[in-house]
Design a protein around this motif. Structure first.
Motif, mmCIF file in Angstrom:
data_model
loop_
_atom_site.group_PDB
_atom_site.id
_atom_site.type_symbol
_atom_site.label_atom_id
_atom_site.label_comp_id
_atom_site.label_asym_id
_atom_site.label_seq_id
_atom_site.Cartn_x
_atom_site.Cartn_y
_atom_site.Cartn_z
ATOM 1 N N LEU B 7 0.797 -1.221 0.000
ATOM 2 C CA LEU B 7 0.000 0.000 0.000
ATOM 3 C C LEU B 7 0.831 1.273 0.000
ATOM 4 O O LEU B 7 0.302 2.345 -0.288
ATOM 5 C CB LEU B 7 -0.938 -0.025 1.198
ATOM 6 N N ASP B 8 2.097 1.187 0.328
ATOM 7 C CA ASP B 8 2.950 2.370 0.382
ATOM 8 C C ASP B 8 4.181 2.142 -0.479
ATOM 9 O O ASP B 8 4.884 1.164 -0.284
ATOM 10 C CB ASP B 8 3.395 2.660 1.820
ATOM 11 N N SER B 9 4.430 3.025 -1.431
ATOM 12 C CA SER B 9 5.621 2.862 -2.258
ATOM 13 C C SER B 9 6.870 3.356 -1.535
ATOM 14 O O SER B 9 7.963 2.835 -1.757
ATOM 15 C CB SER B 9 5.455 3.600 -3.579
ATOM 16 N N GLN B 10 6.692 4.359 -0.668
ATOM 17 C CA GLN B 10 7.831 4.882 0.094
ATOM 18 C C GLN B 10 7.389 5.187 1.516
ATOM 19 O O GLN B 10 6.288 5.723 1.720
ATOM 20 C CB GLN B 10 8.386 6.154 -0.552
ATOM 21 N N VAL B 11 8.243 4.841 2.460
ATOM 22 C CA VAL B 11 7.968 5.128 3.864
ATOM 23 C C VAL B 11 9.210 5.758 4.475
ATOM 24 O O VAL B 11 10.232 5.088 4.657
ATOM 25 C CB VAL B 11 7.581 3.855 4.633
ATOM 26 N N PRO B 12 9.165 7.055 4.764
ATOM 27 C CA PRO B 12 10.274 7.688 5.490
ATOM 28 C C PRO B 12 9.993 7.650 6.984
ATOM 29 O O PRO B 12 8.846 7.830 7.417
ATOM 30 C CB PRO B 12 10.237 9.122 4.965
ATOM 31 N N VAL B 13 11.038 7.419 7.757
ATOM 32 C CA VAL B 13 10.856 7.331 9.213
ATOM 33 C C VAL B 13 12.166 7.731 9.879
ATOM 34 O O VAL B 13 13.245 7.588 9.289
ATOM 35 C CB VAL B 13 10.436 5.895 9.602
ATOM 36 N N GLY B 96 2.634 -22.673 -2.860
ATOM 37 C CA GLY B 96 3.164 -23.848 -2.194
ATOM 38 C C GLY B 96 3.152 -25.068 -3.075
ATOM 39 O O GLY B 96 3.190 -24.970 -4.305
ATOM 40 N N GLY B 97 3.098 -26.217 -2.460
ATOM 41 C CA GLY B 97 3.147 -27.466 -3.205
ATOM 42 C C GLY B 97 4.490 -27.625 -3.868
ATOM 43 O O GLY B 97 5.529 -27.478 -3.239
ATOM 44 N N THR B 98 4.502 -27.876 -5.165
ATOM 45 C CA THR B 98 5.767 -28.068 -5.882
ATOM 46 C C THR B 98 6.279 -26.769 -6.494
ATOM 47 O O THR B 98 7.251 -26.766 -7.235
ATOM 48 C CB THR B 98 5.595 -29.112 -6.989
ATOM 49 N N SER B 99 5.632 -25.671 -6.190
ATOM 50 C CA SER B 99 5.993 -24.415 -6.863
ATOM 51 C C SER B 99 6.793 -23.487 -5.970
ATOM 52 O O SER B 99 6.709 -22.274 -6.095
ATOM 53 C CB SER B 99 4.740 -23.695 -7.359
ATOM 54 N N TYR B 100 7.599 -24.040 -5.062
ATOM 55 C CA TYR B 100 8.425 -23.176 -4.231
ATOM 56 C C TYR B 100 9.313 -22.324 -5.118
ATOM 57 O O TYR B 100 9.990 -22.809 -5.995
ATOM 58 C CB TYR B 100 9.321 -24.021 -3.321
ATOM 59 N N GLY B 101 9.321 -21.027 -4.827
ATOM 60 C CA GLY B 101 10.114 -20.109 -5.632
ATOM 61 C C GLY B 101 9.296 -19.410 -6.684
ATOM 62 O O GLY B 101 9.734 -18.393 -7.224
ATOM 63 N N LYS B 102 8.091 -19.912 -6.981
ATOM 64 C CA LYS B 102 7.242 -19.254 -7.960
ATOM 65 C C LYS B 102 6.404 -18.232 -7.193
ATOM 66 O O LYS B 102 5.314 -18.507 -6.731
ATOM 67 C CB LYS B 102 6.336 -20.253 -8.662
ATOM 68 N N LEU B 103 6.965 -17.051 -7.081
ATOM 69 C CA LEU B 103 6.414 -16.029 -6.215
ATOM 70 C C LEU B 103 5.705 -14.935 -7.001
ATOM 71 O O LEU B 103 6.147 -14.566 -8.088
ATOM 72 C CB LEU B 103 7.528 -15.393 -5.379
ATOM 73 N N THR B 104 4.646 -14.433 -6.398
ATOM 74 C CA THR B 104 4.006 -13.219 -6.892
ATOM 75 C C THR B 104 4.363 -12.115 -5.922
ATOM 76 O O THR B 104 4.056 -12.219 -4.732
ATOM 77 C CB THR B 104 2.487 -13.406 -6.976
ATOM 78 N N PHE B 105 4.987 -11.068 -6.442
ATOM 79 C CA PHE B 105 5.501 -9.992 -5.599
ATOM 80 C C PHE B 105 4.604 -8.766 -5.640
ATOM 81 O O PHE B 105 3.938 -8.488 -6.648
ATOM 82 C CB PHE B 105 6.886 -9.560 -6.075
ATOM 83 N N GLY B 106 4.648 -8.022 -4.554
ATOM 84 C CA GLY B 106 4.113 -6.682 -4.571
ATOM 85 C C GLY B 106 5.096 -5.738 -5.253
ATOM 86 O O GLY B 106 6.184 -6.148 -5.670
ATOM 87 N N GLN B 107 4.718 -4.478 -5.353
ATOM 88 C CA GLN B 107 5.533 -3.500 -6.071
ATOM 89 C C GLN B 107 6.723 -3.001 -5.253
ATOM 90 O O GLN B 107 7.576 -2.296 -5.786
ATOM 91 C CB GLN B 107 4.677 -2.301 -6.494
ATOM 92 N N GLY B 108 6.760 -3.361 -4.007
ATOM 93 C CA GLY B 108 7.883 -2.951 -3.171
ATOM 94 C C GLY B 108 7.598 -1.669 -2.403
ATOM 95 O O GLY B 108 6.851 -0.801 -2.859
ATOM 96 N N THR B 109 8.203 -1.577 -1.224
ATOM 97 C CA THR B 109 8.139 -0.375 -0.395
ATOM 98 C C THR B 109 9.552 0.026 -0.038
ATOM 99 O O THR B 109 10.308 -0.788 0.512
ATOM 100 C CB THR B 109 7.344 -0.614 0.897
ATOM 101 N N ILE B 110 9.903 1.252 -0.380
ATOM 102 C CA ILE B 110 11.237 1.760 -0.041
ATOM 103 C C ILE B 110 11.165 2.372 1.345
ATOM 104 O O ILE B 110 10.457 3.363 1.556
ATOM 105 C CB ILE B 110 11.716 2.786 -1.066
ATOM 106 N N LEU B 111 11.880 1.772 2.274
ATOM 107 C CA LEU B 111 11.958 2.286 3.636
ATOM 108 C C LEU B 111 13.234 3.106 3.761
ATOM 109 O O LEU B 111 14.336 2.601 3.502
ATOM 110 C CB LEU B 111 11.970 1.141 4.644
ATOM 111 N N THR B 112 13.076 4.364 4.131
ATOM 112 C CA THR B 112 14.231 5.237 4.340
ATOM 113 C C THR B 112 14.236 5.675 5.789
ATOM 114 O O THR B 112 13.283 6.311 6.255
ATOM 115 C CB THR B 112 14.171 6.463 3.422
ATOM 116 N N VAL B 113 15.310 5.339 6.489
ATOM 117 C CA VAL B 113 15.447 5.712 7.893
ATOM 118 C C VAL B 113 16.372 6.917 7.982
ATOM 119 O O VAL B 113 17.522 6.864 7.535
ATOM 120 C CB VAL B 113 15.993 4.547 8.719
ATOM 121 N N HIS B 114 15.853 7.984 8.564
ATOM 122 C CA HIS B 114 16.620 9.228 8.708
ATOM 123 C C HIS B 114 17.192 9.366 10.121
ATOM 124 O O HIS B 114 16.531 8.972 11.079
ATOM 125 C CB HIS B 114 15.721 10.428 8.409
ATOM 126 N N PRO B 115 18.392 9.920 10.224
ATOM 127 C CA PRO B 115 18.980 10.106 11.566
ATOM 128 C C PRO B 115 18.249 11.183 12.357
ATOM 129 O O PRO B 115 17.552 12.025 11.782
ATOM 130 C CB PRO B 115 20.433 10.507 11.282
#
Lengths: 110, 115
Positions: B7-13, B96-115
């Motif tokens: 749900l979030d493409s980028q998360v700054p924290v 699962g079953g015999t398809s280990y590794g056959k993954l459906t991925f989300g679009q990814g979330t970039i987590l950026t941690v700021h000091p």
């Protein structure tokens, strides 16, 4: 434990040139093998998978092909690269409920 | 077929703050659920997985995720982040079953941690 080797790490190729990316697996036998592509700003897309030597399934129509000449070797190829083939290519092996990934090859087609 | 939505493409924290990365999935069959982390120009590393049993799963570096079947969610949380947690995080499902590794991925979330 499993180790996935991919090479080269980076590659710059002109449009229309051929491509061969190689992936080898150590530490397991008869794994399921996968090629994924990660395009800029996008998630990972499954391109091909193989459940055994010579057995290849394609997930999406495209300019690429895959082959598995040996149990632990998986090759991604193209006869003529397109600009749209640029991306980060990841090989993975699936076994025991997990997928293990290689370090990837960044391909830039110019 | 399965699908995954992050749900979030980028998360700054800020460092030492809590974080939640959201993931929802859809599937007509039971699935296994995964979170992977990717550092720049590297492959994916498995962070944690849910196969069955306890709905709360934990990683060795302080992340946890809870499988919620009714909400079809598998959100990733960490109570206190470090600068080294800066990376892209992918939620994935597998039939699962015999398809280990056959993954459906989300679009990814970039987590950026700021000091």
């Amino acid at each position: 434990s499993q180790t996935i080797h991919q090479w080269p790490a980076t590659l710059v190729q002109p449009v229309g040139s051929p491509l061969s990316l190689e992936c080898t697996v150590e530490g397991t036998s008869n794994p399921n093998l996968y090629w994924y592509r990660q395009a800029a700003g996008r998630g990972l897309q499954l391109l091909f998978y193989s459940v055994g030597i010579g057995q290849i399934s394609s997930e999406v129509p495209q300019n690429l092909s895959a082959s598995r000449p040996q149990d632990r070797q998986f090759i991604l190829s193209s006869k003529k690269l397109l600009l749209s083939d640029s991306g980060f290519y990841l090989c993975a092996a699936g076994r025991n409920t997990e997928a293990f990934f290689g370090q990837g090859t960044r391909l830039t087609v110019v | 077929a399965q699908s995954v939505t992050q749900l979030d493409s980028q998360v700054p924290v800020f460092e030492e703050a809590p974080v939640e990365l959201r993931c929802n999935y859809s599937s007509s069959v039971s699935v296994y659920l995964f979170w992977y982390v990717q550092y720049p120009n590297q492959g994916l590393q498995l962070l944690l997985k849910y196969l069955s049993g306890s709905t709360l799963v934990e990683s060795i570096n302080g992340f946890e995720a809870e499988f919620n079947k009714s909400q079809t969610s598998f959100h990733l949380r960490k109570p206190s982040v470090h600068l080294s947690d800066t990376a892209e995080y992918f939620c994935a499902v597998n039939a699962g079953g015999t398809s280990y590794g056959k993954l459906t991925f989300g679009q990814g979330t970039i987590l950026t941690v700021h000091p």
